[in-house]
Scaffold this motif. Structure first.
Motif, PDB file in Angstrom:
ATOM      1  N   PRO A  36      10.758 -44.390  -0.977  1.00 31.46           N
ATOM      2  CA  PRO A  36       9.374 -44.009  -0.654  1.00 31.46           C
ATOM      3  C   PRO A  36       8.418 -45.196  -0.757  1.00 31.46           C
ATOM      4  O   PRO A  36       7.335 -45.173  -0.186  1.00 31.46           O
ATOM      5  CB  PRO A  36       9.032 -42.955  -1.717  1.00 31.46           C
ATOM      6  CG  PRO A  36      10.335 -42.460  -2.230  1.00 31.46           C
ATOM      7  CD  PRO A  36      11.309 -43.608  -2.076  1.00 31.46           C
ATOM      8  N   ARG A  37       8.818 -46.237  -1.484  1.00 26.09           N
ATOM      9  CA  ARG A  37       7.973 -47.424  -1.656  1.00 26.09           C
ATOM     10  C   ARG A  37       8.378 -48.570  -0.736  1.00 26.09           C
ATOM     11  O   ARG A  37       7.951 -49.698  -0.908  1.00 26.09           O
ATOM     12  CB  ARG A  37       8.013 -47.875  -3.115  1.00 26.09           C
ATOM     13  CG  ARG A  37       7.389 -46.851  -4.047  1.00 26.09           C
ATOM     14  CD  ARG A  37       7.664 -47.182  -5.482  1.00 26.09           C
ATOM     15  NE  ARG A  37       9.078 -46.871  -5.726  1.00 26.09           N
ATOM     16  CZ  ARG A  37       9.836 -47.419  -6.646  1.00 26.09           C
ATOM     17  NH1 ARG A  37       9.353 -48.315  -7.459  1.00 26.09           N
ATOM     18  NH2 ARG A  37      11.091 -47.086  -6.785  1.00 26.09           N
ATOM     19  N   ARG A  38       9.189 -48.279   0.246  1.00 28.11           N
ATOM     20  CA  ARG A  38       9.652 -49.310   1.181  1.00 28.11           C
ATOM     21  C   ARG A  38       8.471 -49.924   1.926  1.00 28.11           C
ATOM     22  O   ARG A  38       7.544 -49.227   2.339  1.00 28.11           O
ATOM     23  CB  ARG A  38      10.618 -48.700   2.189  1.00 28.11           C
ATOM     24  CG  ARG A  38      11.158 -49.714   3.163  1.00 28.11           C
ATOM     25  CD  ARG A  38      12.102 -49.078   4.150  1.00 28.11           C
ATOM     26  NE  ARG A  38      12.777 -50.116   4.905  1.00 28.11           N
ATOM     27  CZ  ARG A  38      13.946 -49.973   5.476  1.00 28.11           C
ATOM     28  NH1 ARG A  38      14.573 -48.817   5.398  1.00 28.11           N
ATOM     29  NH2 ARG A  38      14.485 -50.965   6.129  1.00 28.11           N
ATOM     30  N   VAL A  39       8.528 -51.251   2.091  1.00 29.17           N
ATOM     31  CA  VAL A  39       7.506 -51.949   2.869  1.00 29.17           C
ATOM     32  C   VAL A  39       8.115 -52.552   4.118  1.00 29.17           C
ATOM     33  O   VAL A  39       9.290 -52.917   4.149  1.00 29.17           O
ATOM     34  CB  VAL A  39       6.806 -53.072   2.054  1.00 29.17           C
ATOM     35  CG1 VAL A  39       6.003 -52.506   0.919  1.00 29.17           C
ATOM     36  CG2 VAL A  39       7.792 -54.115   1.571  1.00 29.17           C
ATOM     37  N   SER A  40       7.309 -52.656   5.141  1.00 30.45           N
ATOM     38  CA  SER A  40       7.699 -53.363   6.355  1.00 30.45           C
ATOM     39  C   SER A  40       7.427 -54.856   6.162  1.00 30.45           C
ATOM     40  O   SER A  40       6.752 -55.261   5.203  1.00 30.45           O
ATOM     41  CB  SER A  40       6.881 -52.844   7.541  1.00 30.45           C
ATOM     42  OG  SER A  40       5.514 -53.211   7.375  1.00 30.45           O
ATOM     43  N   ARG A  41       7.888 -55.653   7.074  1.00 33.41           N
ATOM     44  CA  ARG A  41       7.607 -57.092   7.033  1.00 33.41           C
ATOM     45  C   ARG A  41       6.105 -57.337   7.059  1.00 33.41           C
ATOM     46  O   ARG A  41       5.578 -58.152   6.307  1.00 33.41           O
ATOM     47  CB  ARG A  41       8.286 -57.775   8.220  1.00 33.41           C
ATOM     48  CG  ARG A  41       8.052 -59.266   8.305  1.00 33.41           C
ATOM     49  CD  ARG A  41       8.729 -59.815   9.569  1.00 33.41           C
ATOM     50  NE  ARG A  41       8.437 -61.203   9.740  1.00 33.41           N
ATOM     51  CZ  ARG A  41       7.354 -61.686  10.355  1.00 33.41           C
ATOM     52  NH1 ARG A  41       6.446 -60.863  10.850  1.00 33.41           N
ATOM     53  NH2 ARG A  41       7.169 -62.983  10.472  1.00 33.41           N
ATOM     54  N   ASP A  42       5.402 -56.612   7.917  1.00 33.26           N
ATOM     55  CA  ASP A  42       3.950 -56.797   8.024  1.00 33.26           C
ATOM     56  C   ASP A  42       3.228 -56.412   6.732  1.00 33.26           C
ATOM     57  O   ASP A  42       2.302 -57.104   6.301  1.00 33.26           O
ATOM     58  CB  ASP A  42       3.389 -55.999   9.200  1.00 33.26           C
ATOM     59  CG  ASP A  42       3.798 -56.586  10.543  1.00 33.26           C
ATOM     60  OD1 ASP A  42       4.197 -57.767  10.586  1.00 33.26           O
ATOM     61  OD2 ASP A  42       3.724 -55.860  11.550  1.00 33.26           O
ATOM     62  N   GLN A  43       3.650 -55.311   6.108  1.00 35.54           N
ATOM     63  CA  GLN A  43       3.047 -54.931   4.826  1.00 35.54           C
ATOM     64  C   GLN A  43       3.324 -56.004   3.773  1.00 35.54           C
ATOM     65  O   GLN A  43       2.448 -56.339   2.975  1.00 35.54           O
ATOM     66  CB  GLN A  43       3.619 -53.597   4.334  1.00 35.54           C
ATOM     67  CG  GLN A  43       3.112 -52.397   5.095  1.00 35.54           C
ATOM     68  CD  GLN A  43       3.850 -51.142   4.663  1.00 35.54           C
ATOM     69  OE1 GLN A  43       5.058 -51.027   4.827  1.00 35.54           O
ATOM     70  NE2 GLN A  43       3.109 -50.204   4.092  1.00 35.54           N
ATOM     71  N   ALA A  44       4.550 -56.538   3.765  1.00 37.46           N
ATOM     72  CA  ALA A  44       4.906 -57.568   2.794  1.00 37.46           C
ATOM     73  C   ALA A  44       4.049 -58.819   2.987  1.00 37.46           C
ATOM     74  O   ALA A  44       3.624 -59.452   2.015  1.00 37.46           O
ATOM     75  CB  ALA A  44       6.390 -57.910   2.904  1.00 37.46           C
ATOM     76  N   LEU A  45       3.772 -59.169   4.224  1.00 39.64           N
ATOM     77  CA  LEU A  45       2.917 -60.328   4.492  1.00 39.64           C
ATOM     78  C   LEU A  45       1.499 -60.097   3.992  1.00 39.64           C
ATOM     79  O   LEU A  45       0.859 -61.015   3.469  1.00 39.64           O
ATOM     80  CB  LEU A  45       2.914 -60.648   5.985  1.00 39.64           C
ATOM     81  CG  LEU A  45       4.222 -61.218   6.532  1.00 39.64           C
ATOM     82  CD1 LEU A  45       4.183 -61.285   8.055  1.00 39.64           C
ATOM     83  CD2 LEU A  45       4.525 -62.575   5.925  1.00 39.64           C
ATOM     84  N   GLU A  46       1.013 -58.870   4.106  1.00 39.75           N
ATOM     85  CA  GLU A  46      -0.323 -58.542   3.589  1.00 39.75           C
ATOM     86  C   GLU A  46      -0.351 -58.646   2.064  1.00 39.75           C
ATOM     87  O   GLU A  46      -1.315 -59.144   1.484  1.00 39.75           O
ATOM     88  CB  GLU A  46      -0.734 -57.141   4.030  1.00 39.75           C
ATOM     89  CG  GLU A  46      -1.004 -57.024   5.510  1.00 39.75           C
ATOM     90  CD  GLU A  46      -1.287 -55.596   5.956  1.00 39.75           C
ATOM     91  OE1 GLU A  46      -1.255 -54.674   5.109  1.00 39.75           O
ATOM     92  OE2 GLU A  46      -1.546 -55.401   7.152  1.00 39.75           O
TER      93      GLU A  46
END
Length: 86
Positions: A36-46
């Motif tokens: 449920p806490r998975r991040v996308s690459r774009d979220q990780a960059l933010e």
């Protein structure tokens, strides 16, 4: 005196990452596997953009080494945490 370090894991957004940095966390962990806490690459960059002096850690499961390396390089991860397949 302890050499313990604090890693706060499961960070999914810049606001929480910034708060971790302000409160003195040593590392910020992001989950790149099914969760449920998975991040996308774009979220990780933010998250990475506001992490300050915190090291960035990525949690991985079931991803090939090329995918992990691509995210390490793109997001500036300093730590890779691997989990076995369930």
């Amino acid at each position: 005196m302890s050499n313990a370090e604090i890693k706060i894991c499961g960070i999914t957004n810049p606001g929480d990452a910034q708060l971790c940095a302000e409160l003195g966390a040593d590392s910020i962990g992001m989950v790149f596997c099914d969760s449920p806490r998975r991040v996308s690459r774009d979220q990780a960059l933010e998250v990475a953009a506001v992490a300050g002096n915190c090291r960035l850690a990525g949690v991985f499961r079931g991803m090939d080494s090329r995918g992990i390396i691509a995210l390490v390089e793109a997001c500036g991860l300093a730590v890779v945490q691997l989990h076995e397949e369930a």
